[in-house]
Structure formats: C-alpha cells, structure tokens
Motif scaffolding. Sequence first.
Motif, PDB file in Angstrom:
ATOM      1  N   ARG A 105       0.823  -1.304  -0.104  1.00 25.56           N
ATOM      2  CA  ARG A 105      -0.055   0.136  -0.029  1.00 25.56           C
ATOM      3  C   ARG A 105       1.081   1.286  -0.066  1.00 25.56           C
ATOM      4  N   GLN A 106       1.914   1.263   0.768  1.00 26.39           N
ATOM      5  CA  GLN A 106       2.879   2.498   0.878  1.00 26.39           C
ATOM      6  C   GLN A 106       3.529   2.488  -0.450  1.00 26.39           C
ATOM      7  N   LEU A 107       3.910   1.587  -1.162  1.00 29.91           N
ATOM      8  CA  LEU A 107       4.676   1.704  -2.414  1.00 29.91           C
ATOM      9  C   LEU A 107       3.570   2.201  -3.456  1.00 29.91           C
ATOM     10  N   ALA A 108       2.365   1.379  -3.577  1.00 29.72           N
ATOM     11  CA  ALA A 108       1.305   2.269  -4.463  1.00 29.72           C
ATOM     12  C   ALA A 108       1.135   3.807  -4.265  1.00 29.72           C
ATOM     13  N   ALA A 109       1.070   4.167  -3.024  1.00 36.31           N
ATOM     14  CA  ALA A 109       0.927   5.557  -2.657  1.00 36.31           C
ATOM     15  C   ALA A 109       2.122   6.680  -3.441  1.00 36.31           C
ATOM     16  N   LYS A 110       3.319   5.735  -3.555  1.00 35.78           N
ATOM     17  CA  LYS A 110       4.545   6.377  -3.831  1.00 35.78           C
ATOM     18  C   LYS A 110       4.761   6.432  -5.274  1.00 35.78           C
ATOM     19  N   ILE A 111       4.282   5.574  -6.041  1.00 38.25           N
ATOM     20  CA  ILE A 111       4.736   5.378  -7.317  1.00 38.25           C
ATOM     21  C   ILE A 111       3.386   4.895  -8.244  1.00 38.25           C
ATOM     22  N   ASN A 112       3.303   5.568  -9.360  1.00 39.80           N
ATOM     23  CA  ASN A 112       2.041   5.316 -10.141  1.00 39.80           C
ATOM     24  C   ASN A 112       2.398   4.293 -11.229  1.00 39.80           C
ATOM     25  N   HIS A 113       2.237   3.086 -10.877  1.00 43.46           N
ATOM     26  CA  HIS A 113       2.499   2.078 -11.774  1.00 43.46           C
ATOM     27  C   HIS A 113       1.266   0.845 -11.567  1.00 43.46           C
ATOM     28  N   VAL A 114       0.889   0.204 -12.712  1.00 40.43           N
ATOM     29  CA  VAL A 114      -0.381  -0.416 -12.579  1.00 40.43           C
ATOM     30  C   VAL A 114       0.103  -1.852 -12.128  1.00 40.43           C
ATOM     31  N   GLU A 115       1.357  -2.324 -12.150  1.00 39.59           N
ATOM     32  CA  GLU A 115       1.949  -3.708 -11.396  1.00 39.59           C
ATOM     33  C   GLU A 115       1.876  -3.345 -10.082  1.00 39.59           C
ATOM     34  N   LEU A 170      -0.244  -6.247  -7.733  1.00 42.25           N
ATOM     35  CA  LEU A 170       0.387  -6.852  -6.593  1.00 42.25           C
ATOM     36  C   LEU A 170      -0.827  -6.697  -5.411  1.00 42.25           C
ATOM     37  N   LEU A 171      -0.963  -5.422  -5.048  1.00 38.84           N
ATOM     38  CA  LEU A 171      -1.793  -5.154  -4.001  1.00 38.84           C
ATOM     39  C   LEU A 171      -3.127  -6.076  -4.038  1.00 38.84           C
ATOM     40  N   ALA A 172      -3.870  -5.914  -5.240  1.00 38.99           N
ATOM     41  CA  ALA A 172      -4.945  -6.677  -5.246  1.00 38.99           C
ATOM     42  C   ALA A 172      -4.888  -8.189  -5.215  1.00 38.99           C
ATOM     43  N   LEU A 173      -3.843  -8.797  -5.632  1.00 36.80           N
ATOM     44  CA  LEU A 173      -3.455 -10.143  -5.497  1.00 36.80           C
ATOM     45  C   LEU A 173      -3.439 -10.293  -4.207  1.00 36.80           C
ATOM     46  N   MET A 174      -2.513  -9.771  -3.475  1.00 35.56           N
ATOM     47  CA  MET A 174      -2.328  -9.927  -1.846  1.00 35.56           C
ATOM     48  C   MET A 174      -3.649  -9.949  -1.072  1.00 35.56           C
ATOM     49  N   LEU A 175      -4.590  -8.756  -1.363  1.00 40.35           N
ATOM     50  CA  LEU A 175      -5.656  -8.631  -0.698  1.00 40.35           C
ATOM     51  C   LEU A 175      -6.658  -9.912  -0.792  1.00 40.35           C
ATOM     52  N   ALA A 197      -8.355  -1.506 -15.949  1.00 40.00           N
ATOM     53  CA  ALA A 197      -9.055  -0.273 -16.625  1.00 40.00           C
ATOM     54  C   ALA A 197      -7.937   0.480 -17.320  1.00 40.00           C
ATOM     55  N   ARG A 198      -6.700   0.245 -16.835  1.00 43.38           N
ATOM     56  CA  ARG A 198      -5.581   1.066 -17.565  1.00 43.38           C
ATOM     57  C   ARG A 198      -5.131   0.322 -18.612  1.00 43.38           C
ATOM     58  N   ASP A 199      -5.634  -0.866 -18.977  1.00 48.31           N
ATOM     59  CA  ASP A 199      -5.281  -1.579 -20.217  1.00 48.31           C
ATOM     60  C   ASP A 199      -3.681  -1.765 -20.440  1.00 48.31           C
ATOM     61  N   HIS A 200      -3.056  -2.111 -19.324  1.00 49.16           N
ATOM     62  CA  HIS A 200      -1.635  -2.441 -19.371  1.00 49.16           C
ATOM     63  C   HIS A 200      -1.328  -3.533 -18.638  1.00 49.16           C
ATOM     64  N   LEU A 201      -1.730  -4.959 -18.973  1.00 47.33           N
ATOM     65  CA  LEU A 201      -1.713  -6.129 -18.388  1.00 47.33           C
ATOM     66  C   LEU A 201      -0.308  -6.398 -17.930  1.00 47.33           C
ATOM     67  N   GLY A 202      -0.080  -6.902 -16.665  1.00 50.19           N
ATOM     68  CA  GLY A 202       0.923  -7.714 -16.118  1.00 50.19           C
ATOM     69  C   GLY A 202       0.715  -8.828 -15.641  1.00 50.19           C
ATOM     70  N   GLU A 203       1.736  -9.413 -15.024  1.00 49.54           N
ATOM     71  CA  GLU A 203       1.608 -10.799 -14.417  1.00 49.54           C
ATOM     72  C   GLU A 203       0.846 -10.684 -13.090  1.00 49.54           C
ATOM     73  N   PHE A 204       1.059  -9.708 -12.281  1.00 53.87           N
ATOM     74  CA  PHE A 204       0.203  -9.630 -10.946  1.00 53.87           C
ATOM     75  C   PHE A 204      -1.213  -9.309 -11.264  1.00 53.87           C
ATOM     76  N   GLN A 205      -1.588  -8.753 -12.085  1.00 47.47           N
ATOM     77  CA  GLN A 205      -2.791  -8.547 -12.420  1.00 47.47           C
ATOM     78  C   GLN A 205      -3.689  -9.559 -12.872  1.00 47.47           C
ATOM     79  N   ALA A 206      -2.990 -10.583 -13.660  1.00 43.71           N
ATOM     80  CA  ALA A 206      -3.370 -11.667 -14.438  1.00 43.71           C
ATOM     81  C   ALA A 206      -3.551 -12.494 -13.140  1.00 43.71           C
ATOM     82  N   GLN A 207      -2.657 -12.831 -12.290  1.00 44.54           N
ATOM     83  CA  GLN A 207      -2.703 -13.654 -11.164  1.00 44.54           C
ATOM     84  C   GLN A 207      -4.029 -13.156 -10.169  1.00 44.54           C
ATOM     85  N   ALA A 208      -4.047 -11.797 -10.206  1.00 46.06           N
ATOM     86  CA  ALA A 208      -5.415 -11.317  -9.190  1.00 46.06           C
ATOM     87  C   ALA A 208      -6.422 -11.377  -9.734  1.00 46.06           C
TER      88      ALA A 208
END
Length: 381
Positions: free
Chosen positions: A190-200, A204-209, A253-264
């Motif tokens: 969560r902390q990293l997501a607040a500091k960097i704008n990156h879809v993966e 990863l956060l979604a997958l963990m949750l 929705a950002r249409d830039h699929l990565g491996e963590f999104q697929a796993q999530a």
Amino acid sequence: MDEVLLRTLTPTVIGILVRRGADFAAAEDAVQDALVEAVRVWPDAPPRDPKGWLITTAWRKFLDAARADTSRQQREVRVGGEPQHGQVEAVDDTLQLYFLCAHPSLTPASAVALTLRAVGGLTTRQIAQAYLVPEATMAQRISRAKRTVSNVRFNQPGDLATVLRVLYLVFNEGYSGDVDLAAEAIRLTRQLAAKINHVEVVGLLALMLLHHARRTARTGPDGSLVPLAEQDRDLWDTRLIAEGIDVLQSALARDHLGEFQAQAAIAALHADARTAEETDWVQIVEWYDELLRLTDTPVARLNRAVAVGEADGPRAGLAALAELDPTLPRYTAVAAYLHERDGNPVTAARLYAEAARSASNLPERDHLTRQAARLNVQLRG
C-alpha cells in the motif's frame, strides 16, 4: 507508543541520513538506535514532531558513531554540523530504499530481510522470529546485506519488478512468531502504491488482498490444511475481497496487463464463486493463458493443468500435465488429484503417498498422507 508510526517513519529517516552523507549501513544503525531511544522516551514525553525528533536523534547517533571511528573523521567534517529540530527535508526517499533493499546483488532471502528491517522498520528479533531462525543468524544476514549495498549510489534507478518480487516473497511467508508477514507485505505494498504510479504495483496489492481474504479458511482448528474446494467460504473476508476486486478493476481499466494483474484476476474468479462448483474454470484457464503469455513459468503451467482438468475434464488436465517436468514441486500431488478424478484410485493413492514424502512443509505432508490413506481405505472396503 505508536509502533505503526515508528515503522512508517523509519525508511524516510534512513533516506534523509543517507542524503546527508551517511552510508546506508551507518544510517540504518543510527535509525535503529533512535527507535530504541524513542521506545524508552516517548511514553513519558511524546514529541510534538515525531519525524523531526527521529531525524535529530538518529543524526546525533550517527555523529556519535562517526566521532568514535577515526576513519570517518573526514566524512563528519564534510557532512557538517547537526541540524536543529524542525529542519526536516521534504524529499521522501522511501521509494529509493525499496530499490536499494531489492538490489540485484542480494539473494532473495537477504533482500527480504533488509526490506523488513529498513523499509518495514521491524527489529532483527522480530524478523528472526518470523523466519524461525536464531536472532544471531538473522543479524549476520542483515549485516552482510547492508555491507553489500553500502557502496551503491542512492540515486541509482532501481528495478521495480525486483521490488515487487521481494514484496511477494514477504507476503508468501505468511505468519509465524509475533509478526504477521502477510499483513506487513500488504502494508508495504500500500505504501509503495501511494508513492509510485505503476499498474503492476496495484495489481500486486489486489492479488495480496484477494489471497489474504481466504486466510482464515485455509486451515482447520487443528492446523490441518484445507484445500480451496473444501474451504468454508463464510469464513472468507468479504471486505478484503471487495477491496481487492475494486483495486484490480482500477488496474485492468488502464489496459496495461501484467503478471500480477493476471494472477489477481484468477484469484478474483475464485473469490467470486459462492461455491466451489460455481467456479468459472473456463475463464480461469483463459487467464492462465494470458499469464503464460506474460511469464511462461513452470508453476503457472502446473496451475493451468489443474484448471484445464476442472474445465475440460481430468484427462485433458493430465495431458497438459504430461508436457511438464515431473520433478516440479507439487507435480506428483497434481497428478494424484487428476488421476483420482479420472476414476483411478490405485494410481492416485500411490501418487498421494509419493507426494507426501517430498512435501516441503508439515501441513502439506499431512494433508497428502490423509488423501492416500482415504483412498487406501476405500480400496480395501
């Protein structure tokens, strides 16, 4: 004493000391000494500016250590005098610390330990308890890691993919001792997501949750392993599931699929099924195909074989499994499951027993042993 606040401030204070001239190892040591002082002083005299107090105290600790070490005299002169309270730099170096702790020169185990210490703010004892190793062993591991990165330039660009892998390693350690590493990994992500704008990072956060939402149902009262299909879904955390799906949808929705999104996405399909029978296995296979296009790993192919066995029948699953290396972890357990579903209990019982002998942990071994025993009882009857 707000331990969460201390742990949140730790990486920022380390980063400030590094920018003032301290090497990473010296800065981390000084901040840990300041945290010990905070635990002693704050309950009776809480500071009005906790961040400023930690920076000032850690800087004093660093200068004291530098003065005691004659080889650091020139550095002490170069970095100058001691700042006063309130002179707190606005730059947040937490992101650089993530990259530094996940440096490619470190082993995965060392990167995880250093991340928990420097970014997570955990003590060496807490990390050692979480990994079930002696505190002295963990102290040596962290010291070696700090020495390894001590000469790395703090402003070097880092590899985000490595940072995410380290965070996922932390998450998969789960819980042992008095530190919940899965919850800690979610906090750090969560902390990293607040500091960097990156879809993966969001993926990863979604997958963990979504995975964490099923945690309570994964083991029985006696600590035994409960497979996904047999879990009591009323025990799943619907709040975490809803949050995980919302986070995932924002990423997709950002249409830039990565491996963590697929796993999530795969985890979301499991979470969305009210019963095991309602699981949309066809769509899960499609998501595994997407995952393989992104990262063609043996583990992903093994999991896909299970999904194919559910979507298209056990023989289709066995055909997919036959394309993989039989020495893969869990290969034999998957083969046992698919053979049982295909109506071959003799082969399944033998494979369950074989898989139990090579299981990597006690709950998994006990579960596989019970599966073999169950089939053997049925065969004798």
